[in-house]
Structure formats: C-alpha cells, structure tokens
Design a protein around this motif. Structure first.
Motif, mmCIF file in Angstrom:
data_model
loop_
_atom_site.group_PDB
_atom_site.id
_atom_site.type_symbol
_atom_site.label_atom_id
_atom_site.label_comp_id
_atom_site.label_asym_id
_atom_site.label_seq_id
_atom_site.Cartn_x
_atom_site.Cartn_y
_atom_site.Cartn_z
ATOM 1 N N UNK A 37 9.002 -9.748 0.076
ATOM 2 C CA UNK A 37 9.820 -8.537 -0.018
ATOM 3 C C UNK A 37 9.198 -7.539 0.954
ATOM 4 N N UNK A 38 9.977 -7.089 1.924
ATOM 5 C CA UNK A 38 9.468 -6.085 2.854
ATOM 6 C C UNK A 38 9.907 -4.715 2.351
ATOM 7 N N UNK A 39 8.951 -3.927 1.841
ATOM 8 C CA UNK A 39 9.283 -2.559 1.451
ATOM 9 C C UNK A 39 9.240 -1.732 2.735
ATOM 10 N N UNK A 40 10.379 -1.208 3.122
ATOM 11 C CA UNK A 40 10.589 -0.553 4.408
ATOM 12 C C UNK A 40 10.452 -1.576 5.553
ATOM 13 N N UNK A 41 10.990 -1.224 6.703
ATOM 14 C CA UNK A 41 10.968 -2.150 7.839
ATOM 15 C C UNK A 41 10.929 -1.347 9.132
ATOM 16 N N UNK A 42 10.041 -0.354 9.177
ATOM 17 C CA UNK A 42 9.917 0.457 10.378
ATOM 18 C C UNK A 42 9.265 -0.332 11.496
ATOM 19 N N UNK A 43 8.151 -0.974 11.194
ATOM 20 C CA UNK A 43 7.487 -1.848 12.161
ATOM 21 C C UNK A 43 8.007 -3.259 11.984
ATOM 22 N N UNK A 44 7.935 -4.026 13.034
ATOM 23 C CA UNK A 44 8.344 -5.418 12.965
ATOM 24 C C UNK A 44 7.336 -6.308 13.639
ATOM 25 N N UNK A 45 7.826 -7.118 14.551
ATOM 26 C CA UNK A 45 7.029 -8.175 15.171
ATOM 27 C C UNK A 45 5.758 -7.652 15.848
#
Ligand SMILES: [Zn+2]
Ligand SMILES: [Zn+2]
Length: 324
Positions: A37-45
């Motif tokens: 579960x990704x809480x928030x997704x501001x940063x990615x790869x």
C-alpha cells in the motif's frame, strides 16, 4: 507482535522532487512482494532507486526499483497536490502487474481525474472495475465512521481536514487516514497536509483527535503529521501548513482529549506515542546548518517537552524503516 512495516520512500514537502511524500506499507507478517500500500505517491522511481542504492537490503533485496513498484496494489492519497501524486502519474503507463487502486475521497479522485484527462496526461484510470484496459482504478473512500477494507487484513477510515484556502477563498480539503490492522486492531494515524485549527475557517483536526484519543496508546501509538516550516514563520505565510508552534498546540489539543477521557491532567498523557514529523519544506536559502527536518523536529520536541506531554517526536527520514 508488530502490526505493520513502513518504509519512507520520500517525506519532504518540496520542492526537491527526489524526496516527496511517499510511504510504503505492508502488514508485518506479509512480504513486500505480496502487495504494497503506497500512502501518498509524490515520489516514484527516482526516489526509490536512491533509497535502494543507499540500502540494497531494504524491501527484501529486490532486483530493481521498478520491480518494487510493480508490487504496489493500492495508493492511499490524502489530496491531489502534485507533490503527493506525481509518482503514481508518471509511472501509470509503465508498470507491469495487475490493476492498482487509487483510494481517496470522491473529491480527491475527481481532482486526479483532472490529471488523467488525455491532456495533462493520458487517461490511464477508470471508474469501472471491469475495465481491463485501465492500469489504475478509482476507488472511492466514503467519509464515515466505518473502516473500509483496502488490502488483506487492512482497513482504513478517512476523515476530512483543512489545508488552507484556494484563490477563491474556498477551504481546500485534505485527508487524515486511520489505517487499521484488522487482526490486532492496531492502528496508525496518517495526516495529509493540514493547517492549524486555530487559523482555519473550518477547524477539523480536533475531530480527528477526538477519534484518536480513546485508542491512545494501546491501539494507536504512531502518528505521522506534517510540519512544513520551521519556528517563527508568520501565520500569513503558512499557506495551509503547520509550523512547530502550531503543531505543539495541536498535540496539546490531543493531550487534552486524552486527559478528559482519563479524568486526569495532561502531564505525560501521551507517553508511549511516537509522532513522526513529515513534509518539511526544503531550506533553499541554506539558513540552517543541519538538515531542515532535524531542525524542525528539534523545535517541535523542545516545545512539547515544555508541556510535559510525554510524546516522542521523531523526524521522518528518506529510507527510514518503521515497525508499528
Ligand atoms: Zn498540499
Ligand atoms: Zn504537500
């Protein structure tokens, strides 16, 4: 037995794009490749690659950052500001694996829909769970007292909070999540960006504290909350965020709710509670000799220690592993 494992992929408040809000969560007894579960997704790869370079053993030594992203099954998003969603947007068309759900309130999903508009970005998300072509599925969380199941053994209750005003003087909604481990009833409390109740035209953080108070500390001992700016920031320049003075006042409000339930004073009433400070905005002017998240956490700690609340203040840090 712990309930959750959490890894901080990014926890800054911008503008540095390599450390934006993104927290990977799983139940303690599962492995990461069984679903994140990704809480928030501001940063990615990019942020994830950086985190894995510094600690290749993290997340069970994956082959690549892209492999880890393919394990994400759902995104839990507090509000649609870019520093909270850009990672999921940029990766939306590139990831292998089954459909991922975006779990948010209806208004936040509508905002995200404005990104997947075929203009800003291709339309890669659907409201229809039977649409096999969409890599992302909008999944509405209803604002109610009920906890909605979001993964095996995990349910979430969402509460609206206030995050400043728009240019047309409307209150901008963000969310707080109570994330519950169903077998043990253990919870964590995660705040999206939030303004001080004392300055808000729609003060709603107090409602979150009233729900939290009876659970402290046995069922709830871990809180993630923002403190975007260092101490001394004028109120007119908070732009819907907290500073140490205001966060200390908010924690004092929580302490009073807990004290009321126990018919007690507030001294040491938050003993056993850990508060992780998130979303510190980068010190672009180079005003401080220490990293800004440590500066702000120290300022918050000094203020709450004066009140003798007993709460532990910790600066969230990129790459940090937290057991809850
Ligand atoms: Zn925001
Ligand atoms: Zn933000």
């Amino acid at each position: 037995m712990p309930a959750f494992d959490l890894v901080v992929i990014g926890c800054g408040g911008g503008p540095n794009e390599t450390n934006l809000s993104s927290y990977f969560l799983k139940t303690h007894d599962a492995s990461w490749n069984e679903g994140i579960i990704s809480i928030e997704a501001g940063s990615g790869l990019g942020a994830l690659e950086r985190v894995l370079q510094n600690n290749p053993g993290l997340l069970e030594s994956p082959r690549s950052a892209a492999e880890v992203l393919s394990w994400i099954r759902s995104y839990l998003i507090t509000h649609a500001h870019l520093d909270h969603v850009s990672g999921l947007v940029l990766a939306a068309g590139s990831l292998n694996g089954p459909t991922r759900r975006i779990l948010s309130t209806r208004d936040v999903l509508k905002d995200i829909q404005g990104i997947f508009s075929d203009r800003l970005w291709p339309n890669l998300a659907s409201w229809n769970s039977r649409d096999p072509s969409a890599p992302l599925l909008y999944s509405q969380l209803t604002i109610s007292e009920r906890y909605a199941p979001v993964a095996k053994d995990v349910s979430v209750r969402v509460m609206p909070i206030s995050h400043g005003q728009t240019s047309t003087q409307q209150t901008y909604d963000s969310s707080a999540f109570f994330v519950r481990h169903d077998p043990s009833s253990k919870q964590l409390l995660f705040f999206g960006d939030v303004e001080p109740d004392s300055l808000s035209t729609k003060p709603r953080t107090i409602d979150v504290w009233r729900v939290a108070a009876p659970m402290i500390p046995r069922a709830l001992d871990t809180i993630f909350i923002e403190c975007s700016y260092p101490a001394g920031r004028p109120n007119e320049q908070l732009y819907g965020h907290l500073s140490p003075e205001h966060l200390a006042a908010e924690l004092s409000a929580l302490a009073q709710e807990v004290a009321k339930l126990r018919n007690n004073g507030t001294a040491q009433v938050l003993r056993g509670v850990r508060v992780y400070i998130t979303h510190c905005k980068d010190d672009l002017a180079g005003q401080y000799h220490e990293p800004i998240h440590l500066v702000i956490a120290t300022q918050v700690r000094n203020l709450v220690d004066q009140q003798n609340l007993g709460v532990e203040i910790i600066a969230a840090e990129q790459g940090m592993q937290i057991t809850i």
